[in-house]
Design an enzyme around this catalytic site. Structure first.
Site, PDB file in Angstrom:
ATOM      1  N   LYS A  11       0.843  -1.205   0.000  1.00 50.17           N
ATOM      2  CA  LYS A  11       0.000   0.000   0.000  1.00 50.17           C
ATOM      3  C   LYS A  11       0.879   1.255   0.000  1.00 50.17           C
ATOM      4  O   LYS A  11       1.941   1.254  -0.605  1.00 50.17           O
ATOM      5  CB  LYS A  11      -0.971  -0.044   1.180  1.00 50.17           C
ATOM      6  N   GLU A  97      -9.546  -0.518  -2.060  1.00 53.69           N
ATOM      7  CA  GLU A  97      -9.228   0.882  -1.727  1.00 53.69           C
ATOM      8  C   GLU A  97      -9.279   1.754  -2.975  1.00 53.69           C
ATOM      9  O   GLU A  97      -9.638   2.932  -2.897  1.00 53.69           O
ATOM     10  CB  GLU A  97      -7.860   0.948  -1.027  1.00 53.69           C
ATOM     11  N   GLY A 173      -7.641  -4.667   6.866  1.00 53.63           N
ATOM     12  CA  GLY A 173      -7.084  -3.720   7.825  1.00 53.63           C
ATOM     13  C   GLY A 173      -7.869  -3.612   9.123  1.00 53.63           C
ATOM     14  O   GLY A 173      -7.638  -2.725   9.937  1.00 53.63           O
ATOM     15  N   SER A 213      -6.714  -9.071   6.598  1.00 50.06           N
ATOM     16  CA  SER A 213      -6.182  -9.395   7.926  1.00 50.06           C
ATOM     17  C   SER A 213      -5.544 -10.785   8.004  1.00 50.06           C
ATOM     18  O   SER A 213      -5.694 -11.492   9.004  1.00 50.06           O
ATOM     19  CB  SER A 213      -7.268  -9.236   8.996  1.00 50.06           C
TER      20      SER A 213
HETATM   21  P1  PGA Z   1      -4.690  -6.335   5.321  1.00 48.05           P
HETATM   22  O1  PGA Z   1      -4.839  -5.841   3.799  1.00 48.05           O
HETATM   23  O2  PGA Z   1      -3.925  -7.628   5.287  1.00 48.05           O
HETATM   24  O3  PGA Z   1      -3.949  -5.226   6.019  1.00 48.05           O
HETATM   25  O4  PGA Z   1      -6.075  -6.527   5.849  1.00 48.05           O
HETATM   26  C1  PGA Z   1      -5.071  -6.745   2.744  1.00 48.05           C
HETATM   27  C2  PGA Z   1      -5.183  -5.994   1.438  1.00 48.05           C
HETATM   28  O5  PGA Z   1      -5.759  -4.906   1.423  1.00 48.05           O
HETATM   29  O6  PGA Z   1      -4.710  -6.472   0.386  1.00 48.05           O
END
Ligand code: PGA
Length: 251
Positions: A11, A97, A173, A213
């Protein structure tokens, strides 16, 4: 046999020196892992430096998005062939996102997918429902719309360049992972959608990653599910030891 994929989506994190430090820390921890493909997806500005750092290793490079034109007057965009030029073998498209904050639609995902495939990139196409959609019992309808929208006009022989990532938005997240059963149910449904569109062989061949997550503590259970072929990892990919523990889920 589908070779599992563990991909780290960094990200909007890591400057050049931080990114290089992270992959340099990761390399020795995963160098004996050949049970899965390992991918890291840093921001555009550090791709070249990370590419140099992973040279000769078993880590592959992905970008987090790409535009659908090769070149032209499109200020601020980056094209698939520029990603190839920077050392990328993969690109992520349609991340939630992007859909949530930047107005990404299924039609845009489809255009990006076609352009990226044309440049020879392997594309990780992200799909997944929001919490409101799940609570309204719309999960399967949303997945059907997202899969058919992304795949419009894509030929069966192009599927070898496509990986699907199922990422329920409510699990990203939030620390709230889908249960193994919830994830498996969605993955099996997505595989059925691919079967309807492209037939049984294509459905058996395509890799479907889970994202949301994913942590060292839950990767084993997820990977134990028959239709889960790997993970797209956000937060836990930002540290070498936690990402390596996820990569080495077979240990
Ligand atoms: P995360 O993100 O593991 O922090 O939940 C996964 C992603 O958005 O690809």
């Amino acid at each position: 046999m589908r070779k599992p994929v563990i991909a780290g989506n960094w990200k909007l994190f890591k400057t050049t020196s931080e990114a290089v430090e992270l992959v340099n820390g990761l390399k020795p921890l995963v160098n004996s892992a050949n049970h899965c493909e390992i991918i890291v997806a840093p921001v555009f500005t550090v791709l070249t430096s990370v590419n140099q750092a992973i040279s000769g290793s078993n880590i592959n490079l992905s970008a987090q998005d790409c535009f659908w034109e090769e070149e032209g007057a499109f200020t601020g965009e980056v094209s698939p062939r520029m990603l190839v030029d920077a050392g990328c073998s993969h690109v992520i498209i349609g991340h939630s996102e992007r859909r949530q904050y930047f107005g990404e639609t299924d039609e845009m995902v489809n255009k990006r997918l076609k352009a990226a495939l044309k440049s020879g990139l392997t594309v990780i196409v992200c799909i997944g429902e929001t919490l409101a959609e799940r609570e309204a019992n719309n999960t399967f309808d949303i997945l059907r719309t997202q899969v058919s929208g992304a795949m419009a006009g894509i030929a069966a022989e192009d599927l070898k360049g496509i990986i699907i990532a199922y990422e329920p938005v409510w699990a990203i997240g939030t620390g709230r992972t889908a249960t193994d059963q919830q994830a498996q149910e969605a993955h099996a449904f997505i595989r059925r959608l691919i079967m309807e569109l492209y037939g049984a062989d294509a459905a058996q061949g395509i890799r479907i990653l889970y994202g949301g997550s994913v942590k060292p503590e839950n990767i084993k259970g997820l990977m134990g599910q028959p239709d889960i072929d790997g993970a797209l990892v956000g937060g836990a990919s930002l540290k070498a030891d936690s990402f390596a523990a996820i990569v080495n889920y077979d240990k």
